[in-house]
Write an enzyme that holds these catalytic residues in place. Structure first.
Site, PDB file in Angstrom:
ATOM      1  CE  LYS A 219      -1.658   2.814   2.748  1.00  0.00           C
ATOM      2  NZ  LYS A 219      -1.655   4.076   1.974  1.00  0.00           N
ATOM      3  N   GLY A 274       6.764   3.940   9.089  1.00  0.00           N
ATOM      4  CA  GLY A 274       5.853   5.045   9.378  1.00  0.00           C
ATOM      5  C   GLY A 274       5.925   5.422  10.838  1.00  0.00           C
ATOM      6  CB  SER A 275       3.745   7.519  12.881  1.00  0.00           C
ATOM      7  OG  SER A 275       2.520   6.877  12.668  1.00  0.00           O
ATOM      8  CB  THR A 276       5.994   5.226  17.207  1.00  0.00           C
ATOM      9  OG1 THR A 276       7.368   5.368  16.799  1.00  0.00           O
ATOM     10  CG2 THR A 276       5.926   4.292  18.397  1.00  0.00           C
ATOM     11  CG  ASN A 277       0.881   7.028  18.142  1.00  0.00           C
ATOM     12  OD1 ASN A 277       1.441   6.439  19.080  1.00  0.00           O
ATOM     13  ND2 ASN A 277       0.469   8.277  18.223  1.00  0.00           N
ATOM     14  CB  VAL A 278       0.449   3.976  12.079  1.00  0.00           C
ATOM     15  CG1 VAL A 278      -0.014   2.939  11.060  1.00  0.00           C
ATOM     16  CG2 VAL A 278      -0.405   5.228  11.974  1.00  0.00           C
ATOM     17  N   GLY A 279       2.373   2.015  13.873  1.00  0.00           N
ATOM     18  CA  GLY A 279       3.089   0.745  14.053  1.00  0.00           C
ATOM     19  C   GLY A 279       2.477  -0.083  15.175  1.00  0.00           C
ATOM     20  CD  GLU A 296      13.462  -0.131   9.416  1.00  0.00           C
ATOM     21  OE1 GLU A 296      14.002   0.796  10.032  1.00  0.00           O
ATOM     22  OE2 GLU A 296      13.998  -1.244   9.249  1.00  0.00           O
ATOM     23  CB  CYS A 331      12.698   8.105  10.158  1.00  0.00           C
ATOM     24  SG  CYS A 331      13.731   7.233   9.002  1.00  0.00           S
ATOM     25  CD  GLU A 429       9.771  11.430  13.876  1.00  0.00           C
ATOM     26  OE1 GLU A 429       8.643  10.944  14.085  1.00  0.00           O
ATOM     27  OE2 GLU A 429      10.571  10.902  13.099  1.00  0.00           O
TER      28      GLU A 429
HETATM   29  P1  NAP Z   1       2.035   7.363   9.150  1.00  0.00           P
HETATM   30  O1  NAP Z   1       0.887   8.242   9.407  1.00  0.00           O
HETATM   31  O2  NAP Z   1       2.302   6.265  10.089  1.00  0.00           O
HETATM   32  O3  NAP Z   1       1.869   6.862   7.653  1.00  0.00           O
HETATM   33  C1  NAP Z   1       2.740   5.928   7.076  1.00  0.00           C
HETATM   34  C2  NAP Z   1       1.950   4.935   6.241  1.00  0.00           C
HETATM   35  O4  NAP Z   1       0.996   4.293   7.061  1.00  0.00           O
HETATM   36  C3  NAP Z   1       1.170   5.580   5.102  1.00  0.00           C
HETATM   37  O5  NAP Z   1       1.168   4.717   3.990  1.00  0.00           O
HETATM   38  C4  NAP Z   1      -0.225   5.674   5.689  1.00  0.00           C
HETATM   39  O6  NAP Z   1      -1.234   5.653   4.699  1.00  0.00           O
HETATM   40  C5  NAP Z   1      -0.292   4.415   6.498  1.00  0.00           C
HETATM   41  N1  NAP Z   1      -1.300   4.451   7.558  1.00  0.00           N
HETATM   42  C6  NAP Z   1      -1.721   5.503   8.303  1.00  0.00           C
HETATM   43  N2  NAP Z   1      -2.675   5.111   9.180  1.00  0.00           N
HETATM   44  C7  NAP Z   1      -2.871   3.772   8.982  1.00  0.00           C
HETATM   45  C8  NAP Z   1      -3.723   2.790   9.572  1.00  0.00           C
HETATM   46  N3  NAP Z   1      -4.555   3.094  10.549  1.00  0.00           N
HETATM   47  N4  NAP Z   1      -3.645   1.520   9.102  1.00  0.00           N
HETATM   48  C9  NAP Z   1      -2.791   1.203   8.098  1.00  0.00           C
HETATM   49  N5  NAP Z   1      -1.965   2.092   7.508  1.00  0.00           N
HETATM   50  C10 NAP Z   1      -1.996   3.356   7.953  1.00  0.00           C
HETATM   51  O7  NAP Z   1       3.408   8.165   9.117  1.00  0.00           O
HETATM   52  P2  NAP Z   1       3.681   9.574   8.529  1.00  0.00           P
HETATM   53  O8  NAP Z   1       3.473  10.567   9.584  1.00  0.00           O
HETATM   54  O9  NAP Z   1       3.008   9.757   7.244  1.00  0.00           O
HETATM   55  O10 NAP Z   1       5.231   9.362   8.203  1.00  0.00           O
HETATM   56  C11 NAP Z   1       6.224   9.853   8.975  1.00  0.00           C
HETATM   57  C12 NAP Z   1       6.653   8.875  10.080  1.00  0.00           C
HETATM   58  O11 NAP Z   1       7.331   7.780   9.484  1.00  0.00           O
HETATM   59  C13 NAP Z   1       7.637   9.515  11.020  1.00  0.00           C
HETATM   60  O12 NAP Z   1       7.366   9.154  12.335  1.00  0.00           O
HETATM   61  C14 NAP Z   1       8.968   8.941  10.573  1.00  0.00           C
HETATM   62  O13 NAP Z   1       9.949   8.946  11.566  1.00  0.00           O
HETATM   63  C15 NAP Z   1       8.568   7.573  10.155  1.00  0.00           C
HETATM   64  N6  NAP Z   1       9.574   7.020   9.241  1.00  0.00           N
HETATM   65  C16 NAP Z   1      10.366   6.020   9.711  1.00  0.00           C
HETATM   66  C17 NAP Z   1      11.362   5.498   8.896  1.00  0.00           C
HETATM   67  C18 NAP Z   1      12.277   4.420   9.415  1.00  0.00           C
HETATM   68  O14 NAP Z   1      12.937   3.790   8.593  1.00  0.00           O
HETATM   69  N7  NAP Z   1      12.331   4.163  10.691  1.00  0.00           N
HETATM   70  C19 NAP Z   1      11.528   5.977   7.593  1.00  0.00           C
HETATM   71  C20 NAP Z   1      10.689   6.986   7.144  1.00  0.00           C
HETATM   72  C21 NAP Z   1       9.707   7.498   7.983  1.00  0.00           C
HETATM   73  P3  NAP Z   1      -1.875   7.004   4.117  1.00  0.00           P
HETATM   74  O15 NAP Z   1      -0.769   7.653   3.396  1.00  0.00           O
HETATM   75  O16 NAP Z   1      -2.966   6.508   3.251  1.00  0.00           O
HETATM   76  O17 NAP Z   1      -2.350   7.767   5.310  1.00  0.00           O
END
Ligand code: NAP
Length: 532
Positions: A219, A274-279, A296, A331, A429
Site C-alpha cells: 500500500k 511510518g509513525s510509531t502510533n500506527v506501528g 521502521e 526519520c 519528533e
Molecule cells: P504514518 O501516518 O504512520 O503513515 C505511514 C503509512 O501508514 C502511510 O502509507 C499511511 O497511509 C499508512 N497508515 C496511516 N494510518 C494507517 C492505519 N490506521 N492503518 C494502516 N496504515 C496506515 O506516518 P507519517 O506521519 O506519514 O510518516 C512519517 C513517520 O514515518 C515519522 O514518524 C517517521 O519517523 C517515520 N519514518 C520512519 C522510517 C524508518 O525507517 N524508521 C523511515 C521513514 C519514515 P496514508 O498515506 O494513506 O495515510
C-alpha cells in the site's frame, strides 16, 4: 479489541485538507500567483499512472472511486488514484498468493537478473522519477534525484544478495544424525510505506523480498502514490511476472486496507515504515495471525557536539545534512542538538550562518535547497514546537515563522537556542525544519539526555577522542550511530531502530533475513561405518 482498534485506526489517518478550499480563496490566489512554477513534462508520459497495479495490470477501484493528490507547495491537484476497498485489495492478495509457488522456485540468478534490469531502468528514467517525487513530495529536484539513485541501489544490492542465500550444515548432538538448514522465502508480504521517501521506502522492502523469492502487496502512501506507480511500471518493463508485485492505494480506506494486510491468513509477513502510533496498531492487528514483522518507526535523533570535535565546521555541515535534509522530514533527522558549553556560542553562530544561505522554495525552481513540508498538519506541528520552545525560554535566532508568500506549506528553516528538556521538541519528533540547540556540560549528562527518549533510531556525535567515541557509541540507545558524520543511509549498512523505533533491519546483508525462514532438516541413521 475490535471496537478499540477501528476508531483508533481511523483517527490515525491524516485528515487531508481539501485544497484550495482549506485556505481563504483570496490568500490562496495570492500565494499561488507568487509561485509561478511549471512542472517539467515527463520524458516518458506513460510513467504517470493514476491506477493500482494488480496481477500485472493497471486497474481502477471497482466502485470507480478515487482520491486527489496535491502538490504540497501549491495545493494544486496533480491527479487522482483509486480509493481501493478491502474487497479490491483481496484481488491483489489473491494475485500475490497465486504467483508465490512459481516465483519462489525461480532460480536466484533469474531473480537477480530481474532486479538488475529494474535497477537499470530506474537509472535510465531517473529524471522522470525525480520529477514525480518533487511534484508530489515537494523536495528539491536535486534531492529527489539523489533519492532515485538511493532507491535504485537497493535493487542492485539485493540482486547481489539473491544468489548468496545459503543454509548451514550443523554437527548434531545426537549420534548418527546430520542437520542441514534450508533458507526459504517467508511467503506473501504486505507492505505499508510513508511519503517522505516515495521511492526509497518501497524499494528498500520490495528488493529484498523479491531476492528472497517472496511476492508482495504494497500500500503506497496517499500523499505520494505516483512515484511508486512509476517504479512498478518499470518493474513490469523489467519482466516482473504477473502478481509478484501489486500496488494498492487508498485514502479514507487506508485503515481498512491496513487491517486486511495485517489479518489476512495468506499474508505471512508485514513490513511497515511510518509513525510509531500506527506501528503499534498494526502490531496489535498482526497478532491475530502471528505474522513475521519488521517495523521502521519514528525517531527523535540526538546530535551531540563535544567541545573536542575535530572541526566545528564539519559538525555544522553534519547538522545541516542530518537536520535539514528533506526540510527535516526524515526519520533519521537530528531533532535534539546537544552542544557542549565550550563551543555552544560558536557552533550556534556558525550554524545560523549556514542556514541563512538556504534557498527555500518550490522544488522545481533552480537553486532551491529546501522545499515545503508535506501538509497543513505538519505545518501545525512545526509551529507548535516553535511556539512551545519560545514560551519556555528558547531564543529563535533564525526563522521561526511560516513563509506564506512562497506557497502553501513553507516554514522558514529555524534555529532555537537555550533549549531545555521540558520543551515539546525534546521528547517528540518535530519532522520539520527546526533545529533546537541544547547546551550541556558533561558526557554522562548528555548521554542520559540522549537516551531519555522513548524511541531510538539514529544518534550522531562529533568528537576526536577515540576512547570517548567508543564509550558514547556503545552507550547510545539507538539502532544507528553516526560518528563525525550526519549521513548514515547506505544500502550496505543495516538500517533500523531499537525501543519504540521498531525492530528488524533493512538494507545490508541482514535485510534479506527479514524475508526468509530457516527450515531445519535432520537426517537420522547416518552414522553407519563404511561398508565392506
Ligand atoms: P504514518 O501516518 O504512520 O503513515 C505511514 C503509512 O501508514 C502511510 O502509507 C499511511 O497511509 C499508512 N497508515 C496511516 N494510518 C494507517 C492505519 N490506521 N492503518 C494502516 N496504515 C496506515 O506516518 P507519517 O506521519 O506519514 O510518516 C512519517 C513517520 O514515518 C515519522 O514518524 C517517521 O519517523 C517515520 N519514518 C520512519 C522510517 C524508518 O525507517 N524508521 C523511515 C521513514 C519514515 P496514508 O498515506 O494513506 O495515510
Amino acid at each position: 479489541m475490535e471496537k478499540f482498534l477501528r476508531p483508533l485506526g481511523r483517527q490515525l489517518t491524516r485528515p487531508r485538507p481539501k485544497y484550495p478550499y482549506a485556505v481563504p480563496a483570496v490568500s490562496y490566489a495570492r500565494r499561488y500567483l507568487t509561485v509561478p512554477h511549471t512542472v517539467p513534462a515527463l520524458k516518458d508520459k506513460s510513467l504517470f499512472i493514476q491506477k493500482c497495479f494488480v496481477n500485472g495490470e493497471w486497474v481502477a477501484a471497482e466502485s470507480g472511486k478515487s482520491f486527489e493528490v496535491q502538490d504540497p507547495a501549491t495545493g494544486k491537484t496533480i491527479g487522482t488514484c483509486p480509493e481501493f476497498t478491502p474487497e479490491d485489495t483481496h484481488h491483489a492478495i489473491a494475485a500475490a498468493t497465486t504467483a508465490f509457488p512459481s516465483f519462489r522456485k525461480t532460480l536466484a540468478r533469474e531473480r537477480a537478473r530481474l532486479l538488475r534490469r529494474w535497477h537499470q531502468l530506474m537509472l535510465d528514467n531517473a529524471d522522470d522519477l525525480a520529477t514525480l517525487i518533487t511534484w508530489e513530495n515537494g523536495k528539491p529536484f536535486a534531492d529527489a534525484k539523489g533519492e532515485v539513485l538511493y532507491a535504485a541501489s537497493f535493487f542492485e544490492w539485493f540482486s547481489e544478495e539473491a544468489p548468496r542465500i545459503t543454509g548451514d550444515t550443523i554437527p548434531s548432538s545426537i549420534p548418527g544424525n546430520r542437520i542441514i538448514t534450508l533458507k526459504e522465502p517467508v511467503g506473501v508480504c504486505g507492505f505499508i510505506t510513508p511519503w517522505n521517501f516515495p521511492a526509497a521506502m518501497i524499494t528498500r522492502k520490495v528488493a529484498p523480498a523479491l531476492a528472497a523469492g517472496c511476492t508482495v502487496v504494497a500500500k503506497s502512501p496517499s500523499e505520494t502514490p505516483f512515484t511508486a506507480n512509476a517504479i512498478a511500471e518499470l518493474g513490469l518493463r523489467a519482466g516482473l511476472p504477473k502478481g509478484v508485485v501489486n500496488i494498492v492505494t487508498g485514502l479514507d480506506n487506508t485503515p481498512a486496507i491496513g487491517k486486511l494486510l495485517t489479518t489476512h491468513p495468506e499474508i505471512r509477513k508485514v513490513s511497515f515504515t511510518g509513525s510509531t502510533n500506527v506501528g503499534k496498531l498494526l502490531m496489535q492487528q498482526s497478532s491475530s495471525t502471528l505474522k513475521k514483522l519488521s517495523f521502521e518507526l519514528g525517531g527523535n535523533a540526538p546530535f551531540i557536539v563535544f567541545d573536542d570535535a575535530i572541526d566545528l565546521d564539519a559538525a555544522v555541515a553534519g547538522v545541516v545534512a542530518s537536520k535539514f535534509r528533506s526540510s527535516g522530514q526524515t526519520c533519521v533527522c537530528a531533532n535534539r542538538i546537544y552542544v557542549q558549553r565550550g563551543v555552544y556560542e560558536e557552533f550556534s553562530r556558525k550554524l545560523a550562518e549556514k542556514v541563512k544561505g538556504f534557498n527555500l522554495g518550490h522544488g522545481f525552481h533552480e537553486g532551491i535547497t529546501h522545499g515545503p513540508v508535506i501538509n497543513e498538519r505538519a505545518m501545525t506541528k512545526v509551529a507548535e514546537h516553535v511556539r512551545d520552545a519560545e514560551s519556555k525560554g528558547g531564543k529563535i535566532i533564525i526563522g521561526g515563522s511560516k513563509a506564506e508568500d512562497l506557497g502553501l506549506n513553507f516554514f522558514h528553516p529555524t534555529i532555537i537556542t537555550d533549549m531545555t528538556k521540558d520543551m515539546q521538541l525534546a521528547s517528540e519528533e518535530t519532522f520539520g525544519p527546526v533545529a533546537g540547540i541544547f547546551p550541556f556540560e558533561t558526557e554522562k549528562e548528555v548521554v542520559e539526555l540522549a537516551n531519555a527518549a522513548e524511541v531510538g533510531l539514529a544518534g550522531y556525535f562529533f568528537s576526536k577522542d577515540v576512547r570517548r567515541i567508543f564509550r558514547v557509541a556503545e552507550a547510545l540507545e539507538v539502532g544507528m550511530v553516526g560518528v563525525n558524520t550526519g549521513i548514515i543511509s547506505d544500502p550496505a549498512g543495516p538500517f533500523g531502530g531499537v525501543k519504540q523505533s521498531g525492530f528488524g533491519r533493512e538494507g545490508s546483508k541482514y535485510g534479506i533475513d527479514e524475508f526468509l525462514t530457516i527450515k531445519t532438516v535432520t537426517f537420522g541413521g547416518m552414522g553407519e561405518p563404511l561398508q565392506d
